[in-house]
Design a protein around this motif. Sequence first.
Motif, PDB file in Angstrom:
ATOM      1  N   MET A  25       0.860  -0.968  -0.132  1.00  0.00           N
ATOM      2  CA  MET A  25       0.358  -0.168   0.134  1.00  0.00           C
ATOM      3  C   MET A  25       1.207   1.084  -0.264  1.00  0.00           C
ATOM      4  N   THR A  26       1.823   1.270   0.926  1.00  0.00           N
ATOM      5  CA  THR A  26       2.963   2.299   0.651  1.00  0.00           C
ATOM      6  C   THR A  26       3.318   2.657  -0.698  1.00  0.00           C
ATOM      7  N   GLY A  27       3.920   1.852  -1.444  1.00  0.00           N
ATOM      8  CA  GLY A  27       3.747   2.063  -2.669  1.00  0.00           C
ATOM      9  C   GLY A  27       2.760   1.905  -3.915  1.00  0.00           C
ATOM     10  N   ALA A  28       1.937   1.608  -3.464  1.00  0.00           N
ATOM     11  CA  ALA A  28       0.690   2.236  -3.807  1.00  0.00           C
ATOM     12  C   ALA A  28       0.717   3.993  -4.634  1.00  0.00           C
ATOM     13  N   ILE A  29       0.292   4.205  -2.727  1.00  0.00           N
ATOM     14  CA  ILE A  29       0.278   5.561  -2.365  1.00  0.00           C
ATOM     15  C   ILE A  29       1.163   6.765  -3.323  1.00  0.00           C
ATOM     16  N   MET A  30       2.558   6.120  -2.287  1.00  0.00           N
ATOM     17  CA  MET A  30       3.984   6.224  -3.810  1.00  0.00           C
ATOM     18  C   MET A  30       3.911   6.894  -5.282  1.00  0.00           C
ATOM     19  N   ALA A  31       3.392   5.281  -5.393  1.00  0.00           N
ATOM     20  CA  ALA A  31       2.823   5.336  -7.361  1.00  0.00           C
ATOM     21  C   ALA A  31       2.029   6.791  -7.463  1.00  0.00           C
ATOM     22  N   LEU A  32       1.335   6.588  -6.874  1.00  0.00           N
ATOM     23  CA  LEU A  32      -0.174   7.859  -7.116  1.00  0.00           C
ATOM     24  C   LEU A  32       0.251   9.290  -7.119  1.00  0.00           C
TER      25      LEU A  32
END
Lengths: 549, 228, 150
Positions: free
Chosen positions: A133-140
Amino acid sequence: MATTSTPVTHHGGQHAPHASYLEDPQYRGLMSWLTTVDHKRIGLMYLWSVLTAFLLGGLFALALRLELLTPKEDFMTAETYNKVFTLHGAVMVFLFIIPAIPAALGNFVLPLMLGAKDVAFPRLNLASYYVYMTGAIMALTAILTGGIDTGWTFYTPYSTTTGGAVTLMTFSVFVLGFSSIFTGINFVATVHKLRAPGMGWFDLPLFVWGTYATAIIQVLATPVLAITLLLLAFERMFQIGIFDAKLGGDPVLFQHFFWFYSHPAVYIMILPGMAIISEIIPPFSKKHIFGYRAIAFSSVAIALISFIVWGHHMFTSGQSQLAAVIFSFLTFLVAIPSGIKVFNWVATMYRGSISLDTPMLYAISFLLLFTIGGLTGIFLGALSVDIHLHDTYFIVAHFHYVMMGGTVIAFLAGVHYWWPKMFGRMYNETWARIGCILVFFGFNITFLNQFAMGAKGMPRRYYSYLDQFQGNHIGSTVGSWVLALGLFIAAGVLLASLRKKYDAPDNPWGARTMEWETQSPPITHNFPNNPVMQHGPYDFDAPAVRRES
Amino acid sequence: MSSHTLPAPGDTHGHDAHGHHDPNLQHHFVEMAQQFDTAKLGMWLFLATEILMFGGLFVGFGLQQAKFPEAFKAAHHHLDRNMGALNTVVLLISSFTMVLAVWAAQTGRRKVLITNLILTLACAGTFLVVKYFEYSHKIHDGLLPGKFFHYAQGQPNEYIFFSFYFMMTGLHGSHVVLGMGAITWLLIRAIKGDFGPGYYTPVDLVGLFWHLVDLIWIYLFPLLYLIG
Amino acid sequence: MTSGAHAAGHYDHANDWKLYLGILIALLILTVVTVSAASFDFGSANVIIAVLIATCKATLVALFFMHLRHDSAVNAIIFLSSLLFLSFLLILCLIDIGSRIEPKPANWKGPSPGVIYPADLDKPVAPATGAAPASGTTPATPAAAPAAKH
C-alpha cells in the motif's frame, strides 16, 4: 451440475457450523481487518487492492485506445499520451499483475491447500500488504505530481534526464519490490515447512508448485531490481556515473540490470497463471492431471531458465552480437517447459468428462490465447525476425497475449473458481459465462489487429500514426470496448452474488484438493482439526471426501 | 497480534492434543522444532535477497572497474588501508562474539550471552567510529560521489570509484546500524531472561544477519581498499 | 517439546567455543595474508587472488559461524543458489561488454578510438569528412582508453 458430486457433510457432534473467517465474533470491525494476520483476510485485502489497480490501469488503456481511434491528435497531446501509456504499464505490471495471483489468490488458497493454519510468517504477510500500500500511494503521488513519461521500463538515458516524478516512481517500485520479496519468502517457507502430515512434495497440488517456483523468482530476482532502481535514482540525483554515458556509465548496463529482474518477473506473472490452469482443468474434466511430475518440474525449470534469457529484450539495444546469439539460443529453451505444460493440459482434457462451467471456459480461453502468445514469443526470440518486429505493435500484441490472455484470464479463472470458497456464495453461472465469452472475443479483436498492424510496421508508443493503419486501429479500439464490457459483466456478476446469503456448498466443483475439505467460507483457523492427507490432489477415483469433525 | 512471543488469547485453543503450551509457540505451528526450522529458513531466504542486492552493486563496481582501471587504481590510493584493515579485524571479532552469544543462548549461559552481546555492540560501535573518521576525511578532501566530487588533482572518472565506495560502504554501514538495533533488542530480552536452550531463535537469526554483514565486508575490504 | 528447538542439537555443544576461537584466528591470519598479498603486484591476477582469499574467509564464516556445516541442507542450497544466480548476472553482462564492437560513426576517419571518450560524444563529428572535431581534442586520453576493451 458439478454440485452433484458435493460430498455429504458429516453430521457429527460439533457440526453446528463454525463462524466463518468473515464474521468470526472474535475479530470484528475495521481494526480487526487492518491488524489481521489471517492469510485469508490479507488475501482478500490484496484482492480488492489489485482489482482497484486493474480498474485504474484498464481505464488508462481505454483512454489510449480511444485516442488511437483516429490517426491525428484527438484529446491527448504526445506528452499526455506518453504519460498515460507509462501509467497503464506501470500500474498494470507493478500494482496489478505481479501481486494479483500470488498475493491475492495465493495468499488465500496456498495454506488451505497445504492443510496449514496460516502462512509461515503471518506478521510478515501483513507487513507485505502495508508495504504494497505504501508503494501504491507513492506511485499515485508520483502520477499526480508530474507524471512519468519513460515507459514502465525506465530506460536510461531518457529516465536520467527527463523531468517529472521519475525519482519518486522508482522509489515506489523499490518499495513494491519488498512487498513481493516478503510474499516470496513466506511462500517458500510455508511450502517447505507447513505441509499437512503425510503430504509429500509430489502430493502437492500443482498450484502450489507453480506458486513455489514463482516465490523462488521473487526472492532471487527482486533484490536486483531494488538495487538497480536505487542506482537509477542516485544517477538522477547525484550523477554517480553508472548508467549515463556522458558521465562514463553504460546505458545498456541499465537494461541488463533491469531485465535481470524484469524478465524473470514476466514469469512471476505467468507461472501462477499456469498454476491456476493446472488446478482447474482436472476437476472440470473429471480426470487425474496428465503428467503431474512433468508439469511440476516444468514450473521449476521455467523459473530457473527465466534468469538467463533476459538479453532477448535487448537485441536492438547495442549489446554485442555474441551476447545476442547466446540469449537468443537460451530463449528458445524456455519454450520447452512451456510446451510441456500446454500438451499436458490438453492431454488431461482428452476423453475427459468436460463440464463448461465458467472457470473451465476461462481455462480453455487461456489455452488458446497463451498458445498464441507463446508461439509469437518464439518468433521474437529469433534474432533476425526480432530486428524487423521490435518496437512495433507486434510486440505489444505478443505480450498482451501472454500477460492479459495468459495471466489475467487465468486470474479471472481463479477468481471464479475460488469465489465460492472465499465468499461462500455461488454467482450467476449464465451471466458469468456471457462475460467470459465477451472477454475472449473482445480480447482477440483488440490484439489480433495489433499483430496485423505490427507486422506491417506500426511502431508502438505513438499517439498518432499513418492513415493506412486506421482500419486495424479502429478494430482494436472497438475490440477494447467489447473486452471492457465483458469485464464489467464479470465484475457485476461476482459483486451481485455478495448480496445473497451463503449458498455455496463446501465443494461445488467436486475437486479433490484440500481447500475444498473445509467449509465455505472457511473458519478462522481453516480446519476444525489438523487435516491429514488422505488422497492425492487429483484422485477422482478416491471415495468422496469426508470432512473431519 | 500484539506481542512477538506470546500467542494472542484467541490462539491458544486447538493445541490440546499436544498437551502443553510453550508460550513461544505460535498458533500455526505444531511444535517448537518446526517453528525454529521455519524461522531459520525464512532468515536464509532473506539473506539470499541481501546477497543479490549487494551483488548487483558488486557487479556494477566490477564492470566499471574493468572500464576505468587506471582511474579506479588512482582513486583507491586515497583510501586508508590501515583503517580498512582495522575495521576488518573489528568486524571479525564481532562475528566471533556474536557466535559465542548464540552458543551461550543454546547452552543456557545467560551471563556469557549478555557479555557477548555487549561486546558485539561495542565492536559494531568501533566500526562505525572508524568509518566516521574515514568519511569525514573524504568529505574534507572533496572525494565524494558523482557531482559532489571536487578533489583538485583528481583524475578523470575517479568520481565513479567514490560513487561506488560511498554506496557500498553506505549500504553496508546502514546494515551495521540495523544490526546494532537488533542486537540491542536481543540484549534487552536476554536481560529479561527470555532465552535459553528451549528458545533462542531470535539470537540465532540476528546472529545469521550479523555474520552476513561481516561476510559482505570480507569482500568489500580487498576490493575497495586493496585492489581498487 | 521444548528441547526440540535444537535443530542440530544432537551433540554436546559445551566445547564449541574452542572451535569458534580457532576459526577467528584463521580469519585473522587470512586477513594478514590478503593485506600482505596486496603489496605485491600480480597484474591482472590481483583481483583473483583477493577474491579467492576473501572466499576462503567467507566459507569459514558460512560453515562455522553461520552453522551451515550442521544445518539443514535446504539453507545451504538457498545460500549457494543466491551466489549461482548472481554469477549469471555477472557472467552474461561480462560476455556482452567484453565482446562489444565500439560504436562510432560509419564514416569515422579519426584515430582508432578504443573507447570514444564520453565527453566527446557531446561534440559533433563533421558529417562530410568524419574527422574528429577541429578543436583538436582527440577522443582518447591515456587514462581513459583502457586496453581491456580489445
